[in-house]
Scaffold this motif. Structure first.
Motif, mmCIF file in Angstrom:
data_model
loop_
_atom_site.group_PDB
_atom_site.id
_atom_site.type_symbol
_atom_site.label_atom_id
_atom_site.label_comp_id
_atom_site.label_asym_id
_atom_site.label_seq_id
_atom_site.Cartn_x
_atom_site.Cartn_y
_atom_site.Cartn_z
ATOM 1 N N SER A 7 -33.300 -64.321 -13.459
ATOM 2 C CA SER A 7 -32.159 -65.285 -14.581
ATOM 3 C C SER A 7 -30.118 -64.362 -14.208
ATOM 4 C CB SER A 7 -31.871 -64.956 -15.968
ATOM 5 O OG SER A 7 -32.578 -63.409 -16.407
ATOM 6 N N VAL A 8 -28.949 -64.811 -14.548
ATOM 7 C CA VAL A 8 -27.755 -64.333 -14.525
ATOM 8 C C VAL A 8 -28.210 -63.768 -16.111
ATOM 9 C CG1 VAL A 8 -25.234 -64.424 -13.935
ATOM 10 C CG2 VAL A 8 -27.091 -65.845 -12.799
ATOM 11 N N ASN A 9 -27.157 -62.204 -15.321
ATOM 12 C CA ASN A 9 -27.353 -61.854 -17.212
ATOM 13 C C ASN A 9 -25.819 -61.755 -17.142
ATOM 14 O OD1 ASN A 9 -29.721 -61.801 -17.856
ATOM 15 N ND2 ASN A 9 -29.339 -60.066 -16.586
ATOM 16 N N ILE A 10 -24.680 -61.876 -18.161
ATOM 17 C CA ILE A 10 -23.758 -60.933 -18.420
ATOM 18 C C ILE A 10 -23.681 -60.086 -19.648
ATOM 19 C CG2 ILE A 10 -20.867 -61.795 -18.681
ATOM 20 C CD1 ILE A 10 -21.673 -64.856 -17.759
ATOM 21 N N LYS A 53 -19.002 -68.666 -23.181
ATOM 22 C CA LYS A 53 -17.934 -69.281 -24.074
ATOM 23 C C LYS A 53 -17.261 -68.503 -24.261
ATOM 24 C CE LYS A 53 -19.334 -73.726 -23.316
ATOM 25 N NZ LYS A 53 -18.439 -74.056 -22.799
ATOM 26 N N ASP A 54 -17.350 -66.796 -24.596
ATOM 27 C CA ASP A 54 -16.487 -66.513 -25.285
ATOM 28 C C ASP A 54 -16.487 -64.830 -25.040
ATOM 29 O OD1 ASP A 54 -13.521 -65.073 -25.903
ATOM 30 O OD2 ASP A 54 -13.333 -66.091 -27.569
ATOM 31 N N ALA A 55 -16.448 -64.079 -23.824
ATOM 32 C CA ALA A 55 -16.735 -63.038 -23.736
ATOM 33 C C ALA A 55 -16.194 -61.849 -23.829
ATOM 34 C CB ALA A 55 -15.634 -62.608 -22.030
ATOM 35 N N TRP A 56 -15.215 -62.253 -24.733
ATOM 36 C CA TRP A 56 -14.614 -61.507 -25.905
ATOM 37 C C TRP A 56 -15.654 -61.729 -27.054
ATOM 38 C CZ3 TRP A 56 -11.492 -59.119 -23.314
ATOM 39 C CH2 TRP A 56 -10.542 -59.759 -22.341
ATOM 40 N N ILE A 57 -16.637 -61.927 -27.460
ATOM 41 C CA ILE A 57 -17.243 -62.168 -28.460
ATOM 42 C C ILE A 57 -18.655 -61.342 -27.766
ATOM 43 C CG2 ILE A 57 -18.792 -63.643 -29.883
ATOM 44 C CD1 ILE A 57 -16.191 -63.765 -30.680
ATOM 45 N N LEU A 58 -18.528 -61.465 -26.744
ATOM 46 C CA LEU A 58 -19.701 -60.403 -26.106
ATOM 47 C C LEU A 58 -19.984 -58.804 -26.280
ATOM 48 C CD1 LEU A 58 -22.068 -61.226 -24.226
ATOM 49 C CD2 LEU A 58 -21.180 -60.893 -22.745
ATOM 50 N N LEU A 59 -18.453 -59.130 -26.082
ATOM 51 C CA LEU A 59 -17.792 -57.274 -26.053
ATOM 52 C C LEU A 59 -18.043 -56.845 -27.391
ATOM 53 C CD1 LEU A 59 -15.217 -57.492 -24.313
ATOM 54 C CD2 LEU A 59 -17.041 -56.497 -23.549
ATOM 55 N N GLN A 60 -18.896 -56.960 -28.153
ATOM 56 C CA GLN A 60 -19.278 -56.584 -29.547
ATOM 57 C C GLN A 60 -20.590 -56.268 -29.533
ATOM 58 O OE1 GLN A 60 -19.689 -60.426 -31.658
ATOM 59 N NE2 GLN A 60 -17.432 -60.444 -32.399
ATOM 60 N N ILE A 85 -15.494 -53.720 -19.894
ATOM 61 C CA ILE A 85 -15.993 -53.918 -18.645
ATOM 62 C C ILE A 85 -17.388 -54.845 -19.195
ATOM 63 C CG2 ILE A 85 -17.167 -53.000 -16.630
ATOM 64 C CD1 ILE A 85 -15.087 -50.255 -17.952
ATOM 65 N N LEU A 86 -17.772 -55.456 -17.541
ATOM 66 C CA LEU A 86 -18.644 -56.808 -17.987
ATOM 67 C C LEU A 86 -19.190 -56.521 -16.920
ATOM 68 C CD1 LEU A 86 -17.371 -59.782 -19.588
ATOM 69 C CD2 LEU A 86 -18.950 -57.456 -20.897
ATOM 70 N N LYS A 87 -20.639 -56.211 -17.213
ATOM 71 C CA LYS A 87 -21.377 -56.258 -15.896
ATOM 72 C C LYS A 87 -22.894 -57.961 -15.891
ATOM 73 C CE LYS A 87 -25.241 -53.596 -13.821
ATOM 74 N NZ LYS A 87 -26.284 -52.765 -14.785
ATOM 75 N N ILE A 88 -21.628 -58.137 -14.502
ATOM 76 C CA ILE A 88 -22.723 -59.894 -14.067
ATOM 77 C C ILE A 88 -23.953 -59.149 -13.517
ATOM 78 C CG2 ILE A 88 -22.628 -62.059 -12.918
ATOM 79 C CD1 ILE A 88 -19.774 -60.255 -14.893
ATOM 80 N N THR A 131 -25.949 -66.324 -32.985
ATOM 81 C CA THR A 131 -24.478 -66.579 -33.557
ATOM 82 C C THR A 131 -24.290 -65.243 -33.600
ATOM 83 O OG1 THR A 131 -25.111 -68.597 -34.564
ATOM 84 C CG2 THR A 131 -23.142 -67.336 -35.232
ATOM 85 N N SER A 132 -23.352 -65.216 -33.058
ATOM 86 C CA SER A 132 -22.863 -64.142 -32.641
ATOM 87 C C SER A 132 -21.483 -63.733 -33.439
ATOM 88 C CB SER A 132 -21.987 -63.315 -31.792
ATOM 89 O OG SER A 132 -21.524 -61.935 -31.756
ATOM 90 N N TRP A 133 -21.106 -62.883 -34.488
ATOM 91 C CA TRP A 133 -19.637 -63.169 -35.771
ATOM 92 C C TRP A 133 -19.131 -61.464 -35.847
ATOM 93 C CZ3 TRP A 133 -20.568 -60.914 -40.152
ATOM 94 C CH2 TRP A 133 -21.991 -59.550 -40.292
ATOM 95 N N ALA A 134 -18.285 -61.511 -36.390
ATOM 96 C CA ALA A 134 -17.249 -60.951 -37.199
ATOM 97 C C ALA A 134 -16.058 -61.178 -38.262
ATOM 98 C CB ALA A 134 -17.160 -59.876 -35.843
ATOM 99 N N MET A 135 -15.581 -60.163 -39.045
ATOM 100 C CA MET A 135 -14.638 -59.971 -39.279
ATOM 101 C C MET A 135 -14.074 -59.238 -40.011
ATOM 102 S SD MET A 135 -16.043 -59.574 -42.699
ATOM 103 C CE MET A 135 -15.459 -60.220 -43.819
#
Length: 748
Positions: free
Chosen positions: A422-425, A515-522, A448-451, A553-557
């Motif tokens: 599989s491919v991981n980000i 869809k949104d790597a900034w959310i991934l950075l959470q 920094i993201l790792k693929i 579902t990743s969320w923040a506020m």
């Protein structure tokens, strides 16, 4: 054996072309069948390139001619096994302007499984195909007989093979393609075979075998409107594929399921009914069966426009003659002869792509052939201002590459681990964590993201907002040998206020889309604030059954948010939604807006998500008061998610329901007297020291304050699997950009 081939010549014959003014370009072959020459650009110019080929036995093929366009030219070349001497000659104004010669060694890999070519014929077929008056239909059978259909399918298959091989080469994956099952026969790929006298054996050679498959179905059954794919009212529009597959099975031989054949099947008795305004006996369908017959089918209704032999290829691909009213205008794109050729050959290859396992991706698998099919084979003014989209998607060729049909000597064995990798980000913290587990200072200022993919990384695309995606290809020495790549988004200076889509592709064709790597950075234990030295720190609790890799579902506020009026508004109350499990929470703001700590939409629809919870409790947040700590019960109680939550204010108020007593549902009731409350709180705190209550306390550091929350929730139910706090230094006014960061917004 013969194969249409175009690609790079051997290292000893490869020629390199330097960038010089186009009008002075010498006559060269930049890549076999791709060339450049002087741009003559005279009115009525009849310049062309001729190609002559001689095999290792000294046998010569007929010379064939190819057009020029603005100093460029292309051609197809039939190769024989062994060394082929190819002479390209530039003709201008009735004479020879220049010539060049090269030698190409062709080694057919007969040990590989082929693509089989088959024509399905009804039991009472008239053995004729549709042909318009412009092709002398009704007068001559040159383009309408079964012999013509055989020649046209054979020639098309060689064109498919050549286009695929060149596409692989251009993508840096070597000149590879499927081979065709060949037999000793009259060579119809050259014009002379269509003009030979009976009994002439000089034109015999190995060429692609066409299997004639007799169906048990009649012409009437094949042309039944109920099985016509383009009939929206048809009751069994997949039937033609079933008819074809059944006939193949009955034929046996290479078409037995145990042989796992891949077949391109032409339905001979397809026909356009002017009365019904419908193409009958036609279906564009393809299916890949790893343990059975993989079959892609297409009707013969456009076959009249295909070339019968090599010399006809340029004319068929540039013929702007109108097709007329007697034949079908498939998808409204077949009003000219060349348009009918584009759609007929391209759409058929699309179905063959399905037979090899391709999905609906881009290029050929998304009708990219309908406008630019000719660009793979000829340079001509009719191609001007057209983008060549008649290519395979990179995902498709990577998946094809794993099939034995596309193997090349030197390929590494393809095992299950490679196929299934599989491919991981993910966030890359590996190089930014000290041995004690603390972050290096440099990590606090890098995104920094790792693929990664055990099969190797083939391609990475980054798309910021509505901008065009940036494609990152690995060079030839890196591609396939690099299992992981780190991308520093800070160095790329990507706009943090726009969604950042990332698409990563593994060498096995597997793809991962974020869809949104900034959310991934959470995932990081901090949030960087662009343009400042401010860092928001993160602490969280995960349920006992939280599973990495699940699509939560990743969320923040934040406890302040930017309203529709552009102003900042503070949170005025928080409703903690708890029932048998922790449903979530809702934060209400001074401008009347509310924000979910969890999904914003109901089951992926446009409707707002509403949390349940019979033990829910809401509490006001007075101005000037802060949240001092959050208690979370991590025991799933059989639900998988967190069990409950309680919050505390700086004025001593507290609210919420922990659900931490499995024997009683009211152990946390706020109706108890103060003595019981103090005892309960002591019990909660003991949970931090190993007690089985499972209650965890989230608190800011002494010099920090809670400014928001984040977490992960189940996308359908909304149940919370992770809940955390965001903290910032006390008395610090957060930079304005904080309230525009996608990773810190979740407004319903």
């Amino acid at each position: 054996m013969a194969r249409l081939s175009f690609g790079t010549a051997s290292d000893t014959t490869k020629q390199y072309v330097h960038t010089i003014p186009i009008e002075k370009k010498p006559f060269t072959v930049t890549n076999l069948v791709h060339g450049e020459c002087q741009d003559f650009d005279y009115p009525g110019d009849t310049s062309y390139v001729s190609v002559a080929t001689t095999d290792i036995l000294g046998q010569s093929q007929p010379v064939h001619h190819w057009p020029l366009n603005e100093g460029h030219w292309k051609s197809l070349v039939m190769l024989s096994p062994g060394f082929n001497t190819i002479v390209f000659t530039l003709h201008h104004c009735g004479g020879v302007s220049d010539s060049t010669q090269m030698t190409v060694n062709y080694v057919p890999l007969l040990q590989l499984p082929p693509l089989h070519l088959a024509i399905l014929v009804a039991k009472d077929s008239p053995l004729l195909i549709d042909c318009p008056p412009a092709k002398y239909g009704g007068i001559s059978t040159a383009h309408s007989s079964i012999d013509a259909a055989i020649s046209k399918l054979r020639m098309s298959a060689y064109m498919w093979q050549a286009a695929t091989a060149e596409d692989f080469r251009q993508k840096g994956l070597g000149r590879r393609s499927f081979r065709l099952d060949e037999e000793w026969m009259t060579n119809t790929t050259m014009r002379m075979a269509h003009q030979q006298t009976p009994g002439d054996s000089t034109l015999m050679r190995a060429a692609a075998k066409i299997h004639i498959i007799r169906s048990e179905k009649s012409v009437a059954e094949i042309r039944n409107a109920d099985v016509a794919q383009q009939n929206s009212n048809g009751r069994n529009r997949d039937a033609l594929h079933q008819y074809f597959e059944a006939a193949l099975r009955k034929t046996g031989g290479p078409f037995e399921s145990k042989c796992r054949p891949v077949v391109a099947g032409l339905i001979l008795d397809a026909h356009y009914s002017a009365e019904k305004s419908m193409i009958l006996g036609h279906a564009a369908l393809g299916c890949h069966k790893p343990d059975g017959i993989s079959l892609g089918i297409f009707g013969s209704h456009l076959t009249y426009s295909w070339p019968r032999f090599l010399e006809e290829v340029p004319a068929c691909l540039t013929d702007m003659t109108l097709t007329g009213d007697t034949v079908g205008n498939d998808n409204g794109e077949c009003d000219t002869m060349r348009g009918a050729c584009f759609v007929g050959q391209g759409a058929f290859l699309h179905e063959v792509g399905h037979a090899f396992g391709a999905d609906h991706t881009t290029g050929i698998m998304a009708r990219g052939y309908s406008k630019s099919w000719a660009m793979n084979f000829v340079d001509h003014r009719t191609n001007d201002k057209v983008f060549n989209d008649s290519k395979w998607d990179l995902r498709d060729v990577l998946q094809f590459k794993m099939l034995p049909h596309f193997a090349l000597p030197g390929d590494r064995p393809v095992d299950k681990n490679f196929k299934n990798a599989s491919v991981n980000i993910e966030v890359d913290l590996e190089n930014f964590v000290e041995s004690e587990g603390t972050l290096k200072d440099s990590a606090l200022h890098e995104d920094i993201l790792k693929i990664s993919c055990a099969a190797g990384i083939a391609q990475i695309k980054i798309k910021s907002g509505s901008e065009e995606p940036q494609t990152m290809f690995m060079d030839d020495t890196w591609r396939g040998d690099c299992p992981a790549v780190s991308i520093n988004l800070t160095q790329h200076k990507v706009d943090r206020t726009k969604p950042l889509e990332m698409i990563a592709l593994g060498m096995n064709g597997k793809q991962r889309v974020v869809k949104d790597a900034w959310i991934l950075l959470q995932q990081r234990p901090y949030v960087l604030i662009p343009g400042s030295s401010v860092v928001l720190r993160k602490k969280s609790v995960k349920s006992d059954e939280f599973c990495e890799g699940v699509d939560y579902t990743s969320w923040a506020m934040l406890l302040n948010h930017r309203g529709k009026d552009g102003k900042l508004h503070r949170a005025t109350s928080i409703d903690l939604r708890v029932g048998c499990t922790m449903d979530g929470a809702v934060v209400n703001y001074a401008d009347g807006q509310e924000e979910n700590c969890g999904p914003t939409r109901e089951n992926g629809s446009d409707g707002d998500h509403h949390f349940g919870g019979h033990a829910s409790e809401s509490h006001d947040l007075p101005a000037g008061e802060t949240i001092t700590k959050v208690l979370v019960c991590r025991h799933s109680r059989g639900w998988g998610s967190l069990a409950g939550i309680r919050m505390f204010l700086s004025n001593g108020d507290r609210w919420g329901y922990l659900n931490n007593n499995e024997d009683s549902g009211d152990s946390d009731s706020e109706t108890e007297d103060n003595e019981d409350e103090e005892e309960e709180e002591d019990t909660e705190e003991e949970g931090l020291n190993g007690d089985n209550t499972g209650v965890v306390t989230l608190m800011p550091e002494d010099n920090e304050v809670i400014v928001g929350f984040y977490g992960h929730s189940e996308p359908r139910s909304g149940y919370t699997y992770e809940f955390g706090i965001l903290t910032a230094p006390k008395a610090l006014e957060l930079p304005d950009v904080v309230y525009d960061l996608p990773e810190l917004r979740n407004i319903a």
